[in-house]
Scaffold this motif. Structure first.
Motif, short mmCIF file in Angstrom:
data_model
loop_
_atom_site.label_atom_id
_atom_site.label_comp_id
_atom_site.label_asym_id
_atom_site.label_seq_id
_atom_site.Cartn_x
_atom_site.Cartn_y
_atom_site.Cartn_z
N LEU A 84 0.80 -1.23 0.00
CA LEU A 84 0.00 0.00 0.00
C LEU A 84 0.83 1.27 0.00
CD1 LEU A 84 -2.68 1.53 0.26
CD2 LEU A 84 -2.59 1.12 2.73
N GLY A 85 1.79 1.41 0.93
CA GLY A 85 2.47 2.70 1.10
C GLY A 85 1.47 3.74 1.57
N ILE A 86 1.47 4.92 0.93
CA ILE A 86 0.47 5.93 1.28
C ILE A 86 -0.76 5.79 0.40
CG2 ILE A 86 2.25 7.54 2.05
CD1 ILE A 86 1.57 9.19 -0.51
N GLY A 87 -0.74 4.86 -0.55
CA GLY A 87 -1.91 4.60 -1.38
C GLY A 87 -1.99 5.41 -2.65
N THR A 88 -0.87 5.90 -3.18
CA THR A 88 -0.90 6.73 -4.39
C THR A 88 -1.51 5.97 -5.57
OG1 THR A 88 1.04 8.00 -3.71
CG2 THR A 88 0.50 8.02 -6.05
N THR A 89 -0.98 4.78 -5.86
CA THR A 89 -1.47 4.01 -7.02
C THR A 89 -2.91 3.54 -6.83
OG1 THR A 89 0.79 3.32 -7.54
CG2 THR A 89 -1.01 2.05 -8.51
N PRO A 90 -3.25 2.88 -5.72
CA PRO A 90 -4.65 2.47 -5.56
C PRO A 90 -5.63 3.64 -5.52
CG PRO A 90 -3.42 2.05 -3.55
CD PRO A 90 -2.42 2.38 -4.61
N SER A 91 -5.18 4.80 -5.00
CA SER A 91 -6.05 5.99 -5.01
C SER A 91 -6.38 6.40 -6.44
CB SER A 91 -5.38 7.15 -4.28
OG SER A 91 -5.22 6.88 -2.91
N GLY A 92 -5.36 6.36 -7.30
CA GLY A 92 -5.60 6.69 -8.70
C GLY A 92 -6.53 5.71 -9.38
N LEU A 93 -6.35 4.41 -9.09
CA LEU A 93 -7.22 3.40 -9.69
C LEU A 93 -8.66 3.56 -9.22
CD1 LEU A 93 -4.87 0.28 -9.39
CD2 LEU A 93 -5.28 1.68 -11.41
N VAL A 94 -8.82 3.81 -7.91
CA VAL A 94 -10.17 4.01 -7.36
C VAL A 94 -10.80 5.26 -7.97
CG1 VAL A 94 -11.46 4.55 -5.27
CG2 VAL A 94 -9.72 2.77 -5.22
N ALA A 95 -10.00 6.32 -8.14
CA ALA A 95 -10.53 7.56 -8.72
C ALA A 95 -11.03 7.36 -10.14
CB ALA A 95 -9.44 8.64 -8.69
#
Length: 582
Positions: free
Chosen positions: A349-360
């Motif tokens: 996860l980290g801070i969630g940069t990549t999953p945040s983009g995918l969710v967006a």
């Protein structure tokens, strides 16, 4: 005729005749009683020796684990481990062989110094951490433990040797009686080290007393109970410093003092926690205007606070590599899948940069993260949305069980890294084969790997990935340095992202449209991969082959060098004093 009566003299003679037998019996009873009492004293003495020996070996084993944990926030797990076992072994040998000499030169029982040495460990560590920039990760852990843990282990070993001199081993063959105490003590120590290490890791961060410094405080108190004397009063200054002046104690008062010091450096500590993967904290640069998530001596990600995208669903990340991972959506496939119908699996996860983009973008996203504190802090302190599926579990076991179901994903993002090295189990052939099973026939996987291109590790990882996924392209986060720069720096440490498909054919990316950028300038700059890695980019002549789950030493042996290089990079990204203050 009536029977003849015994005379009074004859009657009294009978008991006198039997008195020697009675006296002999009484002597035997007294001897048996004395033997019984002597045997009980012998048993109590032997039991006391072995119980005290076991307690002391358990205490010193726990102290070794506590010392290791205390050093990882400043030096990282791998650099700390390089000298740790060697120093412990040397200290144990020094104490065992020098116990007689130590007893002669000291006017008191050497064991009485144990509480003093234990109490001063967190204090000496506190001051030595400020020298970490000078000592570096190569020598800092060794110097620190040489001045803190080494004396404690040596003194404990000498005390064990003194205790076992009173052990009765006469029932053993002479060769066992001579070697048995040393071998047995070392075996018991290693067992206690393994057991206490496991329990300390499980309970780490549950309370103040189970924090890194809390463990050291508990151990100093336990040593005081084990060897109490007036000499223990010498530990009072150290205990005062630890309780009142040590920033690393996880109390509100210590955190307030820490923030007063950090603000003088234009930094602020927002949150911190001891956790399963290390010391986790959220820090913010007040001057530069960005926020980072830290794990030991590594950064898991960060975002700008003074720069905001026009799309409020995402943040502006400070690292371009996490944006580049989102290009998994741009890989061209025969039948493109609408974002609203796509499913993604993100490992790490980290801070969630990549999953945040995918969710967006409207993608149904599942995130697998082993550390619950990382997930909590990403949700609390960073722009990580709640509308995702969170799995707090070990990725190896979780994906193995998931592969036995009919779960399939259009996109898989593999992004695990901390402390200068990746968990080697997540780069084995078997783990990647499991991800291959979870990927749809036309699916795409993006794998982030950070390493030094001058060593074989990146090549081993790429070989293993290509063994599972036949079609791949590799991109660096930054341009390849020239020969002069390589010669000067002696390393080429960077992130690379490997994009792969299950099917044959070239990997190409469609041109991004404005909607792909989510209103983020970082995505405009870094979303499209640019710096492609060719075969000649791998500088090591060693191929290394592929890595299976029982061959992880192929990669692990290079982690020491990689972690040391990463430590140097982290000291450039964040000032050394900020790392030292935790």
């Amino acid at each position: 005729m009536p029977p003849k009566k015994k005379s009074t003299k004859q009657a009294s003679a009978a008991p006198e005749a039997s008195s020697p037998e009675r006296f002999e019996k009484e002597l035997k009873d007294l001897a048996a009683k004395a033997q019984e009492q002597g045997g009980w004293r012998w048993f109590r003495k032997q039991a006391s020796i072995y119980i005290r020996t076991g307690i002391l070996l358990t205490l010193v084993a726990a102290a070794c684990n506590a010392s290791y944990l205390a050093l990882t926030p400043v030096y990282g797990a791998i650099p700390t481990s390089v000298w740790h076992s060697k120093l412990v072994m040397a200290a144990a040998f020094a104490g065992w062989s020098g116990n007689v000499w130590l007893s002669r030169i000291l006017p008191f029982d050497p064991a009485h110094l144990l509480p003093v040495f234990a109490a001063y460990i967190p204090t000496v560590q506190f001051f030595l951490f400020s020298l970490s920039g000078t000592l570096t990760a190569r020598y800092g852990p060794a110097v620190t433990e040489l001045l803190t843990l080494f004396p404690l282990v040596a003194l404990s070993s000498a005390t064990v040797a003194n205790l076992l001199e009173g052990a009765d081993l006469s029932m053993l063959p002479s060769f066992l009686a001579d070697a048995g105490p040393g071998i047995g003590s070392w075996a018991l120590f290693k067992l206690a080290e393994s057991l206490t290490g496991g329990y300390m890791h499980v309970f780490l961060g549950w309370s103040f007393l189970t924090s890194r410094v809390g463990y050291e405080i508990l151990l100093s108190l336990a040593y005081t109970l084990f060897a109490s004397s007036n000499i223990a009063a010498l530990a009072i200054p150290a205990m005062y410093h630890t309780s009142m002046l040590n920033y690393h104690v996880p109390t509100p008062a210590a955190t307030a003092k820490l923030n007063s010091t950090l603000q003088a450096e234009d930094w602020l500590l927002l949150d911190r926690r001891e956790s399963t993967t290390g010391y986790i904290s959220v820090m913010e640069s007040l001057k530069e205007g960005y926020r980072v998530l830290r794990c030991d001596h590594s950064l898991l990600g960060g975002e700008w606070t003074k720069i905001r995208p026009t799309d409020s669903r995402v943040s502006e990340p400070i690292y371009g590599v996490f944006v580049m991972l989102e290009a998994v959506r741009l890989v061209q496939i025969p039948e493109p899948v609408p974002d609203s119908e796509a499913k993604a699996l993100v490992v790490g996860l980290g801070i969630g940069t990549t999953p945040s983009g995918l969710v967006a973008h409207g993608i149904d996203t599942t995130v697998v993260e082993i550390d619950p504190v990382v997930h909590e802090f990403a949700s609390k302190h960073f722009t990580f949305p709640a509308n995702h599926t969170a799995v707090i579990d070990d990725a190896v076991s979780y994906t193995a069980s998931l592969a036995e179901t009919d779960a399939k994903f259009d996109y898989i993002v593999h992004d695990v890294f901390t402390g200068g090295a990746e968990p080697v189990d997540l780069f084995t052939l078997e783990f990647l084969q499991g991800l291959n099973t979870l990927l749809k026939p036309d699916g795409v996987i993006a794998i982030n790997y950070a390493g030094d291109f001058m060593h074989p590790a990146p090549k081993i990882v790429v070989n293993t990935i290509k063994e599972v996924f036949p079609t791949c392209r590799i991109f660096r986060e930054s341009p390849e340095p020239d020969a002069e720069t390589l010669a000067k720096e002696g390393q080429d440490f960077t992130n690379m992202v490997i994009f792969c498909k299950k099917t044959a054919g070239d990997i190409t990316f469609r041109d991004p449209i404005p909607a792909d950028f989510l209103g983020s300038r970082s995505r405009q700059a870094y979303l499209m991969p640019r710096h492609e890695v060719r075969e000649s980019s791998f500088k090591s002549s060693e191929d290394g082959g592929i890595m299976r789950k029982n061959e992880t030493q192929k990669l692990a042996k290079w982690h020491q060098t990689s972690a040391l290089g990463h430590w140097d990079v982290m000291r450039i990204v964040i000032p050394g004093k900020i790392w030292e203050l935790w």
